[in-house]
Design a protein around this motif. Structure first.
Motif, mmCIF file in Angstrom:
data_model
loop_
_atom_site.group_PDB
_atom_site.id
_atom_site.type_symbol
_atom_site.label_atom_id
_atom_site.label_comp_id
_atom_site.label_asym_id
_atom_site.label_seq_id
_atom_site.Cartn_x
_atom_site.Cartn_y
_atom_site.Cartn_z
ATOM 1 N N VAL A 171 0.922 -0.973 -0.196
ATOM 2 C CA VAL A 171 0.008 -0.344 0.444
ATOM 3 C C VAL A 171 0.615 1.021 -0.064
ATOM 4 C CG1 VAL A 171 -1.708 1.057 1.568
ATOM 5 C CG2 VAL A 171 -1.396 -1.284 1.505
ATOM 6 N N VAL A 172 2.279 1.225 0.335
ATOM 7 C CA VAL A 172 2.867 2.344 0.807
ATOM 8 C C VAL A 172 3.592 2.856 -0.834
ATOM 9 C CG1 VAL A 172 5.051 3.456 1.927
ATOM 10 C CG2 VAL A 172 3.840 1.436 3.522
ATOM 11 N N ALA A 173 3.463 2.351 -1.444
ATOM 12 C CA ALA A 173 4.035 2.236 -2.647
ATOM 13 C C ALA A 173 3.350 2.262 -3.546
ATOM 14 C CB ALA A 173 4.715 0.901 -3.357
ATOM 15 N N VAL A 174 1.957 1.988 -3.699
ATOM 16 C CA VAL A 174 0.848 2.265 -4.480
ATOM 17 C C VAL A 174 0.727 3.517 -4.244
ATOM 18 C CG1 VAL A 174 -1.292 2.028 -4.655
ATOM 19 C CG2 VAL A 174 0.196 0.048 -4.921
ATOM 20 N N GLY A 175 0.732 4.335 -2.948
ATOM 21 C CA GLY A 175 0.018 5.736 -2.534
ATOM 22 C C GLY A 175 0.981 6.797 -2.713
ATOM 23 N N ASN A 176 2.574 6.049 -2.444
ATOM 24 C CA ASN A 176 3.650 6.942 -2.909
ATOM 25 C C ASN A 176 3.685 7.645 -4.273
ATOM 26 O OD1 ASN A 176 5.130 8.234 -0.596
ATOM 27 N ND2 ASN A 176 5.296 6.147 -0.357
ATOM 28 N N VAL A 177 3.467 6.478 -5.346
ATOM 29 C CA VAL A 177 3.478 6.193 -6.823
ATOM 30 C C VAL A 177 2.387 7.203 -7.217
ATOM 31 C CG1 VAL A 177 3.169 5.339 -8.942
ATOM 32 C CG2 VAL A 177 4.745 4.317 -7.174
ATOM 33 N N TRP A 178 0.936 6.927 -6.403
ATOM 34 C CA TRP A 178 -0.061 7.966 -7.032
ATOM 35 C C TRP A 178 0.048 9.103 -6.125
ATOM 36 C CZ3 TRP A 178 -4.293 7.401 -10.261
ATOM 37 C CH2 TRP A 178 -3.897 5.472 -11.166
ATOM 38 N N LYS A 179 0.675 9.480 -5.399
ATOM 39 C CA LYS A 179 0.465 10.798 -4.635
ATOM 40 C C LYS A 179 1.626 11.592 -5.435
ATOM 41 C CE LYS A 179 2.134 13.194 -0.168
ATOM 42 N NZ LYS A 179 2.790 12.983 0.837
ATOM 43 N N TYR A 180 2.542 10.915 -6.367
ATOM 44 C CA TYR A 180 3.612 11.983 -7.101
ATOM 45 C C TYR A 180 2.604 11.979 -8.455
ATOM 46 C CZ TYR A 180 6.898 11.776 -3.664
ATOM 47 O OH TYR A 180 8.010 11.703 -2.909
ATOM 48 N N MET A 181 1.828 11.022 -8.507
ATOM 49 C CA MET A 181 0.778 10.926 -10.157
ATOM 50 C C MET A 181 0.036 11.827 -9.818
ATOM 51 S SD MET A 181 1.219 7.343 -11.136
ATOM 52 C CE MET A 181 0.078 7.780 -12.011
#
Length: 285
Positions: free
Chosen positions: A109-119
């Motif tokens: 979830v941390v990876a998914v959240g951070n990727v979408w946060k930057y997107m």
């Protein structure tokens, strides 16, 4: 002898389920800072009164956000997974497609959240695509009006894989004779999907709907990663995040326990309502 063999499992559930549940009920009626058990002070229903007192943010917007978050996630993920699963069922290399859609589930979830946060950033991929279409940039996570829908979209995207896996299995269990009979009667694809596929897919839809709703109501990690403290303001603050903040940030374990108990009741009531609704539709059909 049967109970003797069941003892390890029963002990596991007693230690990790029954005792924490009883302790949570005790905390919901107490005031405790989270350090010394001797400092637990019984206060009755005061914690529940504080949650729903005038000026409290728990009912609005926190509990409201929780319901909107869960409903949005279920609607997007369920409708999308039904369409995608039906398409995959008619394609070649179905295992490959199911694997591709399942990849977000095995990603943290941390990876998914951070990727979408930057997107979602002003210079990110999403705003870049909008600019390429001649549209202005959107402050997805900084605007209170768009922050919650933005996180809902990510949660739905991340949970579609599980739903697709279950629904494709449900589609495989539908006998082909029903489709052959419908085609002989001249039914078009939409009629076949609406009159045959969806009714026979009801058990799988029920399971997906209930599990997705429970996941949405309990969601915490993704919101914590993408918005930090449920901001801007309380625009993305949900019940699970509020429970965490009350316990670990403010040190008020009693209010956290009361909020957890309220969330448990909400989840139980919604789950029973879903079971009743699907059972009623099944009897009517």
């Amino acid at each position: 002898m049967a109970y003797l063999f069941l003892t390890p499992t029963l002990l596991f559930f007693a230690v990790f389920l029954a005792l924490p549940l009883l302790f949570a009920v005790l905390l919901a009626q107490s005031r405790w800072a989270g350090f010394n058990l001797a400092d637990i002070e019984p206060v009755g229903l005061d914690n529940f009164t504080d949650l729903f007192a005038q000026g409290s943010t728990f009912l609005t917007p926190i509990l409201t956000n929780t319901l909107l978050y869960a409903i949005g996630t279920v609607v997007i993920a369920l409708s999308g997974s039904v369409v995608i699963a039906n398409c995959i069922n008619n394609l070649r290399f179905q295992g490959v497609w199911r694997t591709l859609y399942f990849l977000p589930i095995v990603t943290t979830v941390v990876a998914v959240g951070n990727v979408w946060k930057y997107m979602y950033e002003p210079g990110g991929l999403v705003n870049g695509a909008l600019n390429a279409l001649g549209l202005p940039s959107v402050a997805f996570l900084q605007d209170p009006d768009t922050a919650l829908p933005s996180v809902v979209a990510v949660q739905a995207w991340a949970s579609v894989g599980t739903a697709i896996l279950i629904l494709t299995a449900g589609l495989k269990s539908i006998p082909e004779t029903y489709y052959e009979a419908a085609e002989l009667d001249g039914a078009d694809q939409f009629t076949i999907f609406w009159r045959i596929t969806l009714p026979l897919l009801r058990p799988s839809l029920l399971f997906v709907c209930i599990t997705q709703f429970i996941t949405g109501l309990q969601s915490f990690a993704l919101i914590n990663v993408m918005t930090g403290d449920g901001g801007p303001g309380d625009a993305t603050n949900v019940a699970a995040l509020e429970i965490y903040q009350q316990a670990f940030t403010y040190g008020d374990w009693g209010v956290a326990g009361a909020a957890a108990f309220v969330l448990f009741l909400v989840i139980a009531l919604i789950t029973m309502a879903q079971l009743w609704l699907f059972r009623r539709k099944g009897e009517d059909a």
